[in-house]
Each structure stands twice: as structure tokens, then as C-alpha cells.
Design an enzyme around this catalytic site. Structure first.
Site, PDB file in Angstrom:
ATOM      1  N   TYR A  25     -10.990 -20.474  -0.742  1.00 37.71           N
ATOM      2  CA  TYR A  25     -10.746 -19.564  -1.861  1.00 37.71           C
ATOM      3  C   TYR A  25     -11.656 -18.340  -1.787  1.00 37.71           C
ATOM      4  O   TYR A  25     -12.345 -17.985  -2.728  1.00 37.71           O
ATOM      5  CB  TYR A  25     -10.946 -20.305  -3.195  1.00 37.71           C
ATOM      6  CG  TYR A  25     -10.241 -19.675  -4.374  1.00 37.71           C
ATOM      7  CD1 TYR A  25      -8.854 -19.726  -4.486  1.00 37.71           C
ATOM      8  CD2 TYR A  25     -10.955 -19.052  -5.387  1.00 37.71           C
ATOM      9  CE1 TYR A  25      -8.199 -19.170  -5.570  1.00 37.71           C
ATOM     10  CE2 TYR A  25     -10.317 -18.479  -6.484  1.00 37.71           C
ATOM     11  CZ  TYR A  25      -8.938 -18.540  -6.564  1.00 37.71           C
ATOM     12  OH  TYR A  25      -8.282 -17.981  -7.652  1.00 37.71           O
ATOM     13  N   GLN A  28      -9.286 -13.329   0.503  1.00 41.05           N
ATOM     14  CA  GLN A  28      -7.863 -13.424   0.839  1.00 41.05           C
ATOM     15  C   GLN A  28      -7.222 -14.641   0.179  1.00 41.05           C
ATOM     16  O   GLN A  28      -6.105 -14.575  -0.326  1.00 41.05           O
ATOM     17  CB  GLN A  28      -7.688 -13.490   2.357  1.00 41.05           C
ATOM     18  CG  GLN A  28      -6.248 -13.343   2.836  1.00 41.05           C
ATOM     19  CD  GLN A  28      -5.638 -11.994   2.556  1.00 41.05           C
ATOM     20  OE1 GLN A  28      -4.556 -11.900   1.961  1.00 41.05           O
ATOM     21  NE2 GLN A  28      -6.326 -10.932   2.956  1.00 41.05           N
ATOM     22  N   HIS A 108      -4.080 -15.128  10.263  1.00 41.78           N
ATOM     23  CA  HIS A 108      -4.617 -14.596  11.519  1.00 41.78           C
ATOM     24  C   HIS A 108      -4.358 -15.664  12.580  1.00 41.78           C
ATOM     25  O   HIS A 108      -4.509 -16.862  12.319  1.00 41.78           O
ATOM     26  CB  HIS A 108      -6.100 -14.302  11.392  1.00 41.78           C
ATOM     27  CG  HIS A 108      -6.738 -13.745  12.629  1.00 41.78           C
ATOM     28  ND1 HIS A 108      -6.105 -12.829  13.457  1.00 41.78           N
ATOM     29  CD2 HIS A 108      -7.957 -13.967  13.192  1.00 41.78           C
ATOM     30  CE1 HIS A 108      -6.906 -12.507  14.463  1.00 41.78           C
ATOM     31  NE2 HIS A 108      -8.032 -13.194  14.339  1.00 41.78           N
ATOM     32  N   GLU A 227     -24.251  13.573   7.341  1.00 38.52           N
ATOM     33  CA  GLU A 227     -23.299  14.201   8.252  1.00 38.52           C
ATOM     34  C   GLU A 227     -22.575  13.214   9.165  1.00 38.52           C
ATOM     35  O   GLU A 227     -21.436  13.475   9.572  1.00 38.52           O
ATOM     36  CB  GLU A 227     -24.012  15.265   9.097  1.00 38.52           C
ATOM     37  CG  GLU A 227     -24.603  16.413   8.288  1.00 38.52           C
ATOM     38  CD  GLU A 227     -23.579  17.089   7.398  1.00 38.52           C
ATOM     39  OE1 GLU A 227     -22.376  17.114   7.735  1.00 38.52           O
ATOM     40  OE2 GLU A 227     -23.980  17.605   6.334  1.00 38.52           O
TER      41      GLU A 227
END
Length: 333
Positions: A25, A28, A108, A227
Site C-alpha cells: 500500500y 501506487q 512493472h 542556473e
């Protein structure tokens, strides 16, 4: 071109009488579980007692149980623990409770593709992989929308594995956005390559190299940080929304010209050759074997490299500068 499925291609009724177990849990797992429940599915949650995720599941109205109990009760078992834990959870809790007619679901393909999990022929094995974090899956669902997702079938024992996968995707509202057909090999290898060569490995090293170059030339670390790191989000947001060409037309002409004329001097032919080597190591399973061994040995290299990265000067100055950003302070609370 890939085949893309939409709402009309999926039948939510296929899940009507089925119990879906969400093993893990996390972000996802939570996102998918809440969407499935709100779509009328019967959902059972497995999470380790005493963990924050266990408590979150309780607060969300679930009664978390052990992985073994969840697997025993479920018709569809969605395994959403971390990659390196899935094989162990499968062997100890899920495999003994598999029987004909059940299905394994993944978001996955790592453990299936690299044969860390070898499911019996009697069960369906499919993938529904939202292309976004669980929090976004949930947010889009609540707005009546969906996150584009991938769908794949590894094993079709029932003859209807794809239909079942699309039904699962529809329960997440993924079919409102579009579900792209792939296979476990393609999803796994491209996902790992993207993480290593571009999204995580490539970007983090590029940022540090830029920072180091400016510091070594005598510039202030605060200015260098802004930057090469802070402003990166501005650019990636533009790329995500408008593509690379669109981004180039929304930054200054000076920035665009610098992009067009200098970018290839950074990503050289040598860089591209190294990318191909990285991809080859993924395709042959070399990376998977390395990562599995790393976990078996207690992650010595992982922990050493993580600590080394934590000690880079950009982390110290970054922590200080982020404290100046009130919107980030509020997000961390």
C-alpha cells in the site's frame, strides 16, 4: 504503431464478482486501490503491520491483512511492493495460494521478464502500468479523467487475460486517456533505460557536472544552483506540456540558440555509444543480475554511492536555498 484501447474496448463488468488483492500500500498501491474501490471493485489490502502504509490503509477504510491471506482471498493479485522484494513475497505468500482461474497483475515487468517470478501455467499474468505516480492516478480519477497506461499480457491461461487487464485499466479510468499495448520485455527494458540513461542517472550527473564546472570557474554556489538545478523544472514542465520543439519556442531566443548549437557538444557520439552499452546490459540481464546480487549482499555499493552523492556540495547549498522557498517549505510539512 502501437494499438491503443479506450473505454469502448473495456468491460468493467468482468471485475464485478472478483476480489482484487493489492500487495503493498505504497503510493501506487494506494492510488490504484482507492480507484478500484470507487469503481465498485472488491479490494483487499496487504501491508506490513506497524508501518505508516498500514496505518494509512486503515485510515482509508481498509482492513489490511497479510500477503498470504490477501492472496488466498483474491481472484486478481496485484503485486506493488518494490522490485527487489517481489520475488520473496511471491514465493512465501502468493505462490502457495495460486490456483487455476486466478490472475497475477503487475505495474512493472522486472520480476517476470528477468524470471525472478515464474508463475504456473494455470494463471493469467498481465500488466497494467499507469504512466504516472499513484497520487496522480488518484487525482485524475477524482476529476473523472485518467492517466495514460500500458497494458501487456505475459500469460493467457483463461483466454481472456487481455480483456481482464483492460477491465482493470478501466477501473482506474486509464481507458478514458488511452491504454497502449506493449509486452513485458519492452516495458521493462525501456523503463530501466530511461531511468538510468536519462531521467535519473543522466539528469543527476548532468546537473552535478554543470554545478562543478561553474564552481571551479569561481562562480558562487548559490548562483550555480539556480542556473543548473532549480530552473530545470521550468524547462521539463515546458517539455512535458509542449514537447522539445514547443519548449524551444517558449524560452528566449538566446536560450534556444544555445540549445540548438551547444547541446550536441554535451551529448556527443561517445555519450550515445555509452547509452547503447547501458541498453545492452539491460537487455542481456546483466543489470538485473547486478541489482539482485547487490540486494542479496546488503547493498554495499548502493549505500556507498548514495552517501557519496549526499555529500556533494550541491546538496548542502540546495538545502539552504530551498529553505528560502516558502512553497517548498509548506510541501515538506
Amino acid at each position: 504503431m502501437a494499438k491503443i484501447y479506450y473505454d469502448q474496448d473495456a468491460d468493467l463488468e468482468l471485475l464485478k464478482d472478483k476480489t482484487i488483492a493489492i500487495i503493498g500500500y505504497g503510493i501506487q498501491g494506494r492510488g490504484q486501490a482507492l480507484c478500484l474501490r470507487d469503481s465498485g471493485c472488491k479490494v483487499v489490502i496487504s501491508e506490513l503491520e506497524g508501518t505508516p502504509n498500514f496505518q494509512q490503509a486503515k485510515e482509508d477504510g481498509f482492513v489490511p491483512v497479510s500477503a498470504e491471506e490477501a492472496a488466498r482471498a483474491a481472484d486478481i493479485i496485484q503485486i506493488l511492493t518494490q522490485d527487489h522484494l517481489q520475488a520473496k513475497v511471491y514465493q512465501q505468500a502468493i505462490k502457495p495460494n495460486l490456483k487455476k482461474g486466478k490472475a497475477l497483475c503487475f505495474s512493472h515487468g522486472f520480476n517476470i521478464h528477468f524470471k525472478q517470478i515464474k508463475p504456473p501455467k494455470k494463471v493469467d499474468v498481465f500488466m497494467v502500468a499507469p504512466k504516472g505516480p499513484g497520487a496522480l492516478v488518484r487525482k485524475m480519477y477524482e476529476e473523472g479523467k485518467g492517466v495514460p497506461s500500458l497494458v501487456a499480457v505475459f500469460q493467457d491461461a483463461s483466454g481472456e487475460a487481455l480483456k481482464l487487464a483492460l477491465s482493470y485499466a478501466k477501473a482506474l479510468k486509464a481507458t478514458t486517456a488511452g491504454v497502449i499495448e506493449t509486452n513485458f520485455k519492452e516495458e521493462t527494458e525501456t523503463d530501466l533505460f530511461g531511468e538510468q540513461a536519462v531521467l535519473c542517472g543522466g539528469v543527476s550527473e548532468l546537473i552535478k557536472a554543470g554545478f562543478d564546472t561553474l564552481i571551479e570557474a569561481g562562480y558562487q554556489p548559490e548562483i550555480a544552483y539556480f542556473e543548473v538545478l532549480h530552473e530545470l523544472k521550468l524547462i521539463t514542465d515546458l517539455i512535458q506540456e509542449h514537447g522539445i520543439s514547443g519548449m524551444r519556442r517558449k524560452v528566449s531566443n538566446t536560450a534556444c540558440y544555445g540549445d540548438l548549437t551547444r547541446g550536441r557538444r554535451i551529448i556527443t557520439e561517445r555519450t550515445r555509444k555509452e547509452m547503447k552499452k547501458i541498453l545492452k546490459q539491460i537487455q542481456t540481464g546483466k543489470f538485473a543480475r547486478e541489482w539482485i546480487k547487490e540486494n542479496e549482499e546488503g547493498r554495499p555499493n548502493f549505500n556507498s554511492l548514495l552517501k557519496e552523492g549526499d555529500e556533494h556540495p550541491i546538496e548542502k547549498i540546495g538545502k539552504q536555498l530551498r529553505e528560502m522557498m516558502p512553497w517548498m517549505r509548506s510541501e515538506r510539512k
